[in-house]
Scaffold this active site. Structure first.
Site, mmCIF file in Angstrom:
data_model
loop_
_atom_site.group_PDB
_atom_site.id
_atom_site.type_symbol
_atom_site.label_atom_id
_atom_site.label_comp_id
_atom_site.label_asym_id
_atom_site.label_seq_id
_atom_site.Cartn_x
_atom_site.Cartn_y
_atom_site.Cartn_z
ATOM 1 N N ASP A 252 40.172 -42.534 -15.107
ATOM 2 C CA ASP A 252 40.553 -43.245 -13.894
ATOM 3 C C ASP A 252 42.161 -43.382 -14.224
ATOM 4 O O ASP A 252 42.414 -42.633 -12.541
ATOM 5 C CB ASP A 252 40.154 -44.303 -13.575
ATOM 6 C CG ASP A 252 38.739 -44.533 -14.515
ATOM 7 O OD1 ASP A 252 37.877 -43.159 -13.523
ATOM 8 O OD2 ASP A 252 38.310 -45.593 -13.887
ATOM 9 N N ALA A 253 43.477 -43.649 -14.808
ATOM 10 C CA ALA A 253 43.989 -43.605 -15.255
ATOM 11 C C ALA A 253 44.683 -42.839 -14.198
ATOM 12 O O ALA A 253 45.878 -41.650 -13.724
ATOM 13 C CB ALA A 253 44.894 -43.928 -16.178
ATOM 14 N N TYR B 224 43.795 -40.174 -12.578
ATOM 15 C CA TYR B 224 43.246 -39.939 -10.830
ATOM 16 C C TYR B 224 44.265 -40.823 -10.307
ATOM 17 O O TYR B 224 44.596 -40.440 -8.779
ATOM 18 C CB TYR B 224 41.241 -40.096 -10.582
ATOM 19 C CG TYR B 224 41.543 -39.966 -9.090
ATOM 20 C CD1 TYR B 224 41.249 -38.647 -9.368
ATOM 21 C CD2 TYR B 224 41.572 -41.087 -8.588
ATOM 22 C CE1 TYR B 224 41.055 -38.889 -7.810
ATOM 23 C CE2 TYR B 224 41.351 -40.756 -6.798
ATOM 24 C CZ TYR B 224 40.645 -39.528 -6.853
ATOM 25 O OH TYR B 224 40.140 -39.439 -5.504
ATOM 26 N N ASP B 225 44.009 -42.561 -10.305
ATOM 27 C CA ASP B 225 44.659 -42.740 -10.114
ATOM 28 C C ASP B 225 46.866 -42.554 -9.119
ATOM 29 O O ASP B 225 46.970 -42.887 -8.900
ATOM 30 C CB ASP B 225 44.886 -45.023 -10.547
ATOM 31 C CG ASP B 225 43.739 -45.120 -10.626
ATOM 32 O OD1 ASP B 225 42.722 -44.598 -10.012
ATOM 33 O OD2 ASP B 225 43.242 -46.200 -11.048
ATOM 34 N N LEU C 20 9.236 -35.051 10.903
ATOM 35 C CA LEU C 20 8.446 -34.324 10.022
ATOM 36 C C LEU C 20 7.496 -34.863 10.029
ATOM 37 O O LEU C 20 7.005 -35.647 10.292
ATOM 38 C CB LEU C 20 9.141 -33.826 8.332
ATOM 39 C CG LEU C 20 10.505 -34.050 7.862
ATOM 40 C CD1 LEU C 20 10.694 -34.081 6.557
ATOM 41 C CD2 LEU C 20 10.037 -31.604 8.167
ATOM 42 N N GLU D 138 11.473 -29.878 -2.023
ATOM 43 C CA GLU D 138 13.126 -31.022 -2.208
ATOM 44 C C GLU D 138 12.174 -32.521 -2.648
ATOM 45 O O GLU D 138 11.670 -33.068 -1.415
ATOM 46 C CB GLU D 138 14.107 -31.483 -1.023
ATOM 47 C CG GLU D 138 14.611 -29.736 -1.189
ATOM 48 C CD GLU D 138 15.924 -29.821 0.175
ATOM 49 O OE1 GLU D 138 16.111 -28.625 0.246
ATOM 50 O OE2 GLU D 138 15.675 -30.604 0.857
ATOM 51 N N CYS E 293 11.692 -76.044 -25.318
ATOM 52 C CA CYS E 293 11.930 -76.706 -25.748
ATOM 53 C C CYS E 293 12.287 -78.705 -25.480
ATOM 54 O O CYS E 293 13.140 -79.325 -26.315
ATOM 55 C CB CYS E 293 13.397 -76.227 -27.046
ATOM 56 S SG CYS E 293 14.627 -76.533 -26.183
ATOM 57 N N CYS F 288 16.306 -74.624 -29.478
ATOM 58 C CA CYS F 288 15.197 -73.811 -28.607
ATOM 59 C C CYS F 288 14.563 -72.733 -29.342
ATOM 60 O O CYS F 288 14.859 -71.982 -29.349
ATOM 61 C CB CYS F 288 15.839 -73.879 -27.111
ATOM 62 S SG CYS F 288 14.680 -73.223 -25.936
HETATM 63 S S1 IVH Z 1 14.302 -31.882 6.449
HETATM 64 C C1 IVH Z 1 12.898 -30.695 10.174
HETATM 65 N N1 IVH Z 1 14.762 -32.730 4.198
HETATM 66 O O1 IVH Z 1 12.396 -37.478 5.695
HETATM 67 C C2 IVH Z 1 13.308 -31.193 9.027
HETATM 68 N N2 IVH Z 1 14.807 -34.478 5.337
HETATM 69 O O2 IVH Z 1 11.188 -37.453 8.423
HETATM 70 C C3 IVH Z 1 14.257 -31.903 8.734
HETATM 71 N N3 IVH Z 1 14.341 -36.335 4.870
HETATM 72 O O3 IVH Z 1 14.758 -37.615 9.266
HETATM 73 C C4 IVH Z 1 13.902 -33.314 7.839
HETATM 74 N N4 IVH Z 1 14.934 -36.404 2.469
HETATM 75 O O4 IVH Z 1 15.943 -38.440 7.051
HETATM 76 C C5 IVH Z 1 14.847 -33.168 4.834
HETATM 77 N N5 IVH Z 1 15.087 -33.044 1.491
HETATM 78 C C6 IVH Z 1 14.793 -33.790 2.752
HETATM 79 C C7 IVH Z 1 14.921 -34.456 3.221
HETATM 80 C C8 IVH Z 1 14.518 -35.487 4.191
HETATM 81 C C9 IVH Z 1 15.166 -37.016 3.221
HETATM 82 C C10 IVH Z 1 14.989 -37.437 5.742
HETATM 83 C C11 IVH Z 1 15.625 -36.935 6.133
HETATM 84 C C12 IVH Z 1 15.108 -36.803 7.335
HETATM 85 C C13 IVH Z 1 13.550 -37.159 7.640
HETATM 86 C C14 IVH Z 1 11.810 -36.695 8.122
#
Ligand code: IVH
Length: 679
Positions: free
Chosen positions: A35-36, A38-39, A85, A116, A414, A435
């Site tokens: 940190d030092a 960096y600062d 989605l 994901e 207690c 206690c």
């Molecule tokens: S893809 C068209 N990937 O989920 C595809 N969305 O209901 C758009 N979200 O509003 C989204 N993790 O905020 C995607 N790995 C991920 C995600 C992700 C979280 C959220 C995103 C979106 C919502 C979809």
């Protein structure tokens, strides 16, 4: 700065160094600078930019936090809508999604999907032009969002400038801004301490932080960004798979998920679900599911969209981490330091993958804030490895006033008097070791794995030992004999022998573990380790006054005060003596902090600040300590000499206002050489 370096070149080098350190710290989670360091580099760059305003650029690491609050957010129209989605709540729904994909792609079963974690935060869009971040926006209704540029600029894992090359001239990156559990807990702990309203969950905390009109507030919130796609792209070519695009984004310095994987077909998707669901509670962030996306962009093109969602992706939802249940009772638990915690007894409810019947209510202010009563329907949250907690009241019990939670007027264990601390939030039993609840908690902590690691000394045994009066303080443990152990309920000969062997083995420990095991208030594992590393042996630590104790990393005035009170307490010291007499030992080391100061600088306190050219500040400190000086991090009237390099800021100003001796690096080197230190 060496004479051959121009301010422009130096500013460029500093910016590059700072960007690199930022990237390592916030994107790769692999810090390489202290940190030092960096600062010091940041201060030097700030200084240069204030002396040469023409060198200032919007994407400089000094420009993360804007100066003034906004009157409001302006609107941003997304060039490409930000879609949502479709959800799948079970395997069958996922299978139907896959079947639809296969059918639309002409029967090809071997579809590659990128899986994901579905981060539970706030969706944002980042716009980079010529590699510089020019705009950040919320999703809004998908067509129009809010301009939160000043706020996203404060998020350290968002680069203000893309790294490397080959990025499109105009590139919109999309992802989620969220908060890690650890950051969320720390933020809420601080809010509770101040008597402020805590956030209900990390998503609300992230959303609330991005909604701030004052970017200086957002800058104090520990937000994180993870990218999961791209939006509008101009003048540039991206790879033809999602996986490839993510790799490019990572190369340009953006954070992408490390938990993503590319799998084949439905089976691969189901398999990934199993693996991630198992890890869900260990993940350092909240997820509410998994997003499956067709990897091949040409296939995506053929699949297209339905209304507001793509046909090529789906969110497989996980069971909720919050659930509603009834509060049956509130009990009070007394901890090791006497703090009395209200614990909610709940009608068992399935949440975050397990059945929960107890949850913490944190403290007494929290009960008042929630205005929670026995019989209310409450929302319970269980996320990560934190203790389940009651976060809000969903519906009041019908008979108002019936189940009001009354504060204990004396210790529930207690009956000793209690004291209210920290603005009434904490109630503490004043019984100390009288206690039994405090004794039991102290013993459990002492024996725990990261402390003395006494195998086999579990909660039930501790309760029996205390209730029977065999053990009052932790040193009593080492005076137990076989007969006494055998007198305990359900204690067989083998268990007694095992416990004696475990006690014997625990005697050989380290100073850090020993310190942690003693359970001094506010001295956690990390602080105990820092203390042990600094002092090296017990005697040096015990002799340290409050000022010296504060020379140790992590030790501020409060911890130093608790430590001193402990070290000055005759009863605590009798326990320490008892433990050492019983044979508890650790390797002792002579450390710079513990050595009786000797040498030409003995009795002097030095402070090193700003950037040094030929050695690091740590090297300078070590050299000074070898000559007997005390090296402190803060300037006070007691400071003997301040060494100030370029970029020295408030410490130098303070030294000057106190009229202290201030020398530069050249003078320091001369003093060191004079005293025989090779530098
Ligand atoms: S893809 C068209 N990937 O989920 C595809 N969305 O209901 C758009 N979200 O509003 C989204 N993790 O905020 C995607 N790995 C991920 C995600 C992700 C979280 C959220 C995103 C979106 C919502 C979809």
């Amino acid at each position: 700065m060496s004479p051959s370096t121009t301010p422009e070149a130096r500013a460029g080098a500093l910016r590059q160094q700072l960007d690199q350190w930022n990237h390592e710290y916030y994107v790769l989670d692999q810090p390489s600078a202290t940190d030092a360091e960096y600062d010091s580099a940041l201060r030097e760059l700030q200084q240069l930019e204030s002396e040469h305003p023409e060198l200032l650029r919007a994407d400089s690491p000094t420009q993360r936090v804007g100066a003034a609050p906004l009157p409001g957010f302006s609107e941003v129209r997304h060039d490409m809508p930000m879609l949502s989605l479709e959800n799948a709540f079970d395997d069958d729904e996922l299978a139907r999604f896959h079947a639809r994909v296969v059918e639309r792609l002409g029967g090809e079963e071997a579809i590659d999907y990128v899986c994901e974690p579905k981060l539970d935060g706030v969706a944002v869009s980042l716009l980079y032009e010529e590699g510089s971040l020019v705009r950040g926006a919320t999703r809004g209704d998908g067509t129009t969002g809010e301009d939160i540029t000043l706020n996203v600029r404060t998020v350290r894992s968002i680069p203000l400038r893309l790294r490397g090359e080959g990025y499109p001239r105009r590139l919109e990156v999309r992802g989620e801004i969220y908060m890690l559990h650890s950051s969320f807990e720390a933020l809420n702990a601080a809010a509770r301490k101040r008597g402020d309203r805590p956030f209900v969950n990390p998503r609300n905390a992230a959303a609330g932080s991005l909604r701030q009109l004052d970017p200086r507030v957002t800058a104090t919130r520990p937000l994180q960004m993870c990218c999961y796609g791209v939006g509008h792209v101009e003048d540039g070519v991206l790879p033809d798979t999602h996986e490839g695009i993510m790799r490019e984004l990572a190369g340009w310095g953006l954070r992408v998920s490390r938990d993503a994987a590319t799998v084949r077909g439905l089976e691969g998707c189901l398999d990934y679900y199993e693996r991630l669901a198992k890890r869900r509670q260990e993940l350092p962030y909240d997820i509410d599911g998994i997003v499956y996306k067709v990897n091949d962009l040409a296939q995506r093109e053929r699949l297209g969209f339905v209304s507001r969602a793509p046909r090529w992706a789906i969110a497989r939802k996980f069971p909720a981490q919050e659930a509603t249940t009834r509060l049956l009772d509130v009990e009070f638990q007394v901890g090791r330091t006497g703090a009395i915690t209200p614990v909610a007894r709940l009608e068992p409810v399935f949440v975050g993958g397990v059945t929960v019947s107890n949850a913490t209510l944190h403290n007494f202010n929290e009960i008042a804030r929630l205005d929670v009563r026995v019989g209310d329907l409450v929302v319970v949250r269980r996320a990560g490895d934190v203790i389940p907690q009651v976060v809000s009241v969903r519906e009041k019990a019908p008979a108002a006033g019936a189940g009001e939670v009354l504060l204990p007027t004396c210790c529930p264990a207690c009956q000793s008097p209690v004291e209210r601390e920290e603005g009434g939030a904490i109630l503490r039993c004043l019984g100390g070791l009288v206690c039994p609840a405090q004794r039991k908690a102290a013993l459990r902590h002492f024996a725990s794995r990261r402390a003395m690691d006494i195998d086999g000394l579990g909660e039930r045994l501790v309760d029996q030992m205390v209730d029977s009066g065999l053990v009052k303080t932790v040193d009593d443990l080492y005076r137990l004999d076989r007969e006494q152990l055998l007198s305990l309920e359900r204690m067989g000969e083998k268990s007694a022998d095992n416990l004696l062997a475990a006690l014997e083995a625990s005697k050989s420990t380290t100073l850090a573990r020993f310190l942690f095991a003693l359970g001094v208030r506010e001295v956690g594992e990390a602080t105990a380790r820092s203390l042990a590393a600094y002092f090296g042996n017990w005697e040096a630590l015990a002799a340290g006054d409050e000022e010296r104790l504060q020379d140790v990393d992590d030790v501020g005035p409060i911890v130093a005060d608790h430590l001193r009170q402990f070290l000055d307490s005759p009863s605590a010291m009798a326990v320490v003596a008892g433990l050492r007499e019983a044979g508890v030992h650790w390797p002792e080391v002579d450390m710079p902090g513990s050595a009786a100061p000797a040498g030409p600088l003995a009795g002097e306190t030095w402070v090193v600040t700003g950037k040094l050219e030929s050695l690091t500040r740590e090297e300078a400190a070590t050299a000074l300590q070898s000559l007997g000086a005390r090296v402190s991090g803060s300037v006070s009237a007691k400071t003997s000499v301040v060494v100030a390099g370029p970029g020295a800021g408030s410490k130098l100003a303070r030294a000057e206002s106190l009229g202290l001796t201030v020398i530069d690096e050249a003078a320091l080197l001369a003093r060191l050489r004079e005293a025989g230190v090779a530098v």
